[in-house]
Design a protein around this motif. Sequence first.
Motif, mmCIF file in Angstrom:
data_model
loop_
_atom_site.group_PDB
_atom_site.id
_atom_site.type_symbol
_atom_site.label_atom_id
_atom_site.label_comp_id
_atom_site.label_asym_id
_atom_site.label_seq_id
_atom_site.Cartn_x
_atom_site.Cartn_y
_atom_site.Cartn_z
ATOM 1 N N LEU A 110 3.692 12.345 4.885
ATOM 2 C CA LEU A 110 3.307 11.254 5.791
ATOM 3 C C LEU A 110 3.649 9.843 5.286
ATOM 4 C CD1 LEU A 110 2.048 11.282 8.615
ATOM 5 C CD2 LEU A 110 -0.169 10.895 7.548
ATOM 6 N N PRO A 111 3.340 9.504 4.014
ATOM 7 C CA PRO A 111 3.649 8.130 3.569
ATOM 8 C C PRO A 111 5.145 7.810 3.617
ATOM 9 C CG PRO A 111 2.129 9.193 2.051
ATOM 10 C CD PRO A 111 2.633 10.259 2.972
ATOM 11 N N ARG A 115 -0.125 13.836 -1.521
ATOM 12 C CA ARG A 115 0.253 12.781 -0.577
ATOM 13 C C ARG A 115 0.200 11.413 -1.257
ATOM 14 N NH1 ARG A 115 -3.729 12.325 4.272
ATOM 15 N NH2 ARG A 115 -5.021 11.432 2.625
ATOM 16 N N ARG A 157 0.844 -1.209 0.000
ATOM 17 C CA ARG A 157 0.000 0.000 0.000
ATOM 18 C C ARG A 157 0.872 1.249 0.000
ATOM 19 N NH1 ARG A 157 -3.486 -2.813 3.888
ATOM 20 N NH2 ARG A 157 -2.456 -1.771 5.624
ATOM 21 N N ASN A 158 1.987 1.168 0.718
ATOM 22 C CA ASN A 158 2.869 2.329 0.839
ATOM 23 C C ASN A 158 3.578 2.641 -0.476
ATOM 24 O OD1 ASN A 158 6.016 3.113 1.909
ATOM 25 N ND2 ASN A 158 4.292 4.329 2.633
ATOM 26 N N GLU A 203 3.726 18.532 5.733
ATOM 27 C CA GLU A 203 3.862 17.335 6.576
ATOM 28 C C GLU A 203 2.819 16.280 6.233
ATOM 29 O OE1 GLU A 203 5.565 18.393 10.826
ATOM 30 O OE2 GLU A 203 4.283 19.950 9.978
ATOM 31 N N ARG A 259 13.479 13.916 1.658
ATOM 32 C CA ARG A 259 12.017 13.929 1.832
ATOM 33 C C ARG A 259 11.428 15.333 1.671
ATOM 34 N NH1 ARG A 259 11.152 9.959 7.067
ATOM 35 N NH2 ARG A 259 12.105 8.120 6.130
ATOM 36 N N ALA A 286 -3.745 2.897 5.678
ATOM 37 C CA ALA A 286 -3.978 2.901 4.226
ATOM 38 C C ALA A 286 -2.734 3.344 3.471
ATOM 39 C CB ALA A 286 -5.158 3.806 3.890
ATOM 40 N N ILE A 287 -1.964 4.250 4.043
ATOM 41 C CA ILE A 287 -0.792 4.753 3.312
ATOM 42 C C ILE A 287 0.474 3.997 3.684
ATOM 43 C CG2 ILE A 287 -1.757 7.049 2.938
ATOM 44 C CD1 ILE A 287 0.057 8.001 5.229
ATOM 45 N N GLY A 288 0.336 2.893 4.421
ATOM 46 C CA GLY A 288 1.494 2.014 4.574
ATOM 47 C C GLY A 288 1.983 1.759 5.980
ATOM 48 N N LEU A 312 7.152 8.417 5.915
ATOM 49 C CA LEU A 312 7.520 7.913 7.252
ATOM 50 C C LEU A 312 7.645 6.400 7.240
ATOM 51 C CD1 LEU A 312 5.290 9.647 9.973
ATOM 52 C CD2 LEU A 312 7.753 9.836 9.681
ATOM 53 N N TYR A 313 6.805 5.771 6.427
ATOM 54 C CA TYR A 313 6.745 4.306 6.431
ATOM 55 C C TYR A 313 7.489 3.711 5.240
ATOM 56 C CZ TYR A 313 3.080 5.701 9.649
ATOM 57 O OH TYR A 313 2.394 6.288 10.685
ATOM 58 N N SER A 314 8.320 4.527 4.590
ATOM 59 C CA SER A 314 9.025 4.049 3.393
ATOM 60 C C SER A 314 10.532 4.038 3.646
ATOM 61 C CB SER A 314 8.720 4.964 2.216
ATOM 62 O OG SER A 314 9.428 6.173 2.384
ATOM 63 N N ASP A 315 11.278 3.613 2.645
ATOM 64 C CA ASP A 315 12.737 3.579 2.762
ATOM 65 C C ASP A 315 13.389 4.856 2.242
ATOM 66 O OD1 ASP A 315 12.919 1.020 3.882
ATOM 67 O OD2 ASP A 315 12.553 0.111 1.917
ATOM 68 N N LYS A 339 10.740 1.166 10.686
ATOM 69 C CA LYS A 339 10.117 2.224 9.896
ATOM 70 C C LYS A 339 8.812 2.593 10.557
ATOM 71 C CE LYS A 339 10.252 -0.025 6.003
ATOM 72 N NZ LYS A 339 9.958 -0.431 4.637
ATOM 73 N N PRO A 340 8.535 3.783 10.904
ATOM 74 C CA PRO A 340 9.430 4.937 10.803
ATOM 75 C C PRO A 340 10.581 4.796 11.799
ATOM 76 C CG PRO A 340 7.163 5.563 11.320
ATOM 77 C CD PRO A 340 7.250 4.107 11.480
#
Lengths: 235, 407
Positions: free
Chosen positions: A118-119, A166, A93-94, A114, A130, B322-324, A121-124, B3-4
């Motif tokens: 947001l996405p 986003r 999803r990310n 910000e 960023r 939803a966004i990961g 934050l959960y990525s590499d 992550k984060p």
Amino acid sequence: MTKSSSKNNSNVILELKNITKTYATGTNCFTALDNVSLKIHQGEFVSITGPSGSGKSTLMHIVGLLDNPTSGEVLLNGKNISRLKEHQLAQIRNVTLGFVFQQFNLLAKTSSLENVLLPLLYSDVPKNVRHQMGIEMLIKVGLENKASNTPAQLSGGQQQRVAIARALINNPQIILADEPTGNLDSKSGAEVMKFFHQLNEKEGRTIIFVTHDMDLAKQANRTIIIKDGKILEEK
Amino acid sequence: MLKPSFSDLLRSSFRSILKNKSRTILTSLGIIIGVTSVILLTSIGNGLKNYVTQQFDALGANSIFISPGKIFNDNGGFSQSSMTTAMTTSFTQKDFNLLNRKLKNTIIMPVNAAYADIKSSYAIKKTTEIDGSTEEYGKSNNVVPSDGNGHWFTNEENDKKTPVVVLGYKIAQTLFPKSTAIGKKVIIKGKTLKVIGVVDQKGASMGGPSVDDAVYAPFSVVSDLAGNDNINTFVVKAPNKDLIASTKKEITKVMLEKYDSDAFSVFDSSQLLSSINSIISVLTIALTGIAAISLVVGGVGIMNIMLVSVTERTREIGLRKAIGAYPRAILIQFLIEAVILSCFGGLVGVILGSLGTVAINSFFPAKITISSILLAFGVSSAVGIIFGVAPARKASKLSPIEALRYE
């Protein structure tokens, strides 16, 4: 754009095979999707429409990996993802999907920039790039001068553009939009649709959106009409 | 890789908490009160222990005490029947002679006391304890007046029943507010005694008898004032620290020739000190335990607010998923928020507790220690983690669809 029928299978980005989704409500069983099969090709601009309770949102949730089908398979880039674990689905999803919601779903009291970031934050994606990526996304949706504004300081149309930025920040293969113009006035709604067209035509992005508005649905290159959990017809 | 990253989670948690400043402060209040009380109580306990230790140090090292009655029970605590026995019995001159005869290389000091009003030409001090002893007592108990403040009485003055007294600093000030007490006369029970020395100021006391309030006179003089020559206590000076144990054994042997084992106690200051300290420790732990209950109450407050926060932010959680955001990222984020709330409470509590300790120390012994700070802070962080888990788990288990639909 060419229609899906003219595309060959190698371009299939997303495939649903015999998807059924049933909900148990007390003693009753409600079938939201009934043996639905569907192929979405790279670069398609697809609308899913139908009356209330037809199953279009359920279909969208399954395509968006937010919900699991009761039976059937979901293939993303040819890989079966129906049985993946929650954290693996979260990663897809990310990276692969970008969501746009009817309610925008921006974080309150948080700046546009910000929210856009947001996405990541959960990525590499490394931290040092960023900020620049966020600014570029805001430029893309024409809101670079609103980077520090909070959602409350933006109009509905602007908020939805922040939400689109986003959705785009991780450069996803597919943009999924659930009633993206549902909370907007007609002018803002038209702008959002125009932006989707640009993304599809100029960048070749695959866009799938759900709407109950038939006129809006017709703006897509391919319209899937769904009723009582079944695909009624494709145009 | 997480992550984060931890710093991102921390920043994001701080931001969420700062969105509701007044709520943050109110939520942390339970922890603040808990940590402040824990620190204050442990500080008072430590201060008391320190104070008692200092007082015993002032009694002088190598001192062994012989008291009537059984003061200690078999477990090292105080015996319950001790006080009545100790107050109704006493030793005699014969005991003194016996000890002097049998014990070698030790100095034995008999101590007695009389209670009477002390009058000077300026003031009167009602019902005051007058302690009687010998020349050696002054040195042994570190109460010999310093140069310029007169002198301690000699054994010659004791033998001759010379009517002299040595006053504590404060009582000298009370009786002779305008000039030096040395050389002046005081009247006790109609007898006139000459002040020959004033003990240096020893500092605040906790309400018990202090050297500053003490009056000392030769043993023979106090015997006359008391109307008998009973001896309340013997203070025995051992030749050195290593010989305390063997000297105590020797004394016990001598005393058993005449008394039952229940009729007297032989102890040194370290024994008395450890008994008192163990009582203070038990009291401190008990009181701190009661104060720690408020930490638990504070933890419940944090859990409550975190559950409210999870409900309020259901859509945000749905969006993040939803966004990961994977479930553990949500769990850690909410857990960090709970820990920040409790650590903030802990930090404010430590500051208030430290300031409170400084304030209390101006009128009551209190001493803060690093270990009490670390303990209070550690417990408050642990409370955050323990009470933060349930709300964080609830958040992480939310279905993204239902969370996004939440109104």
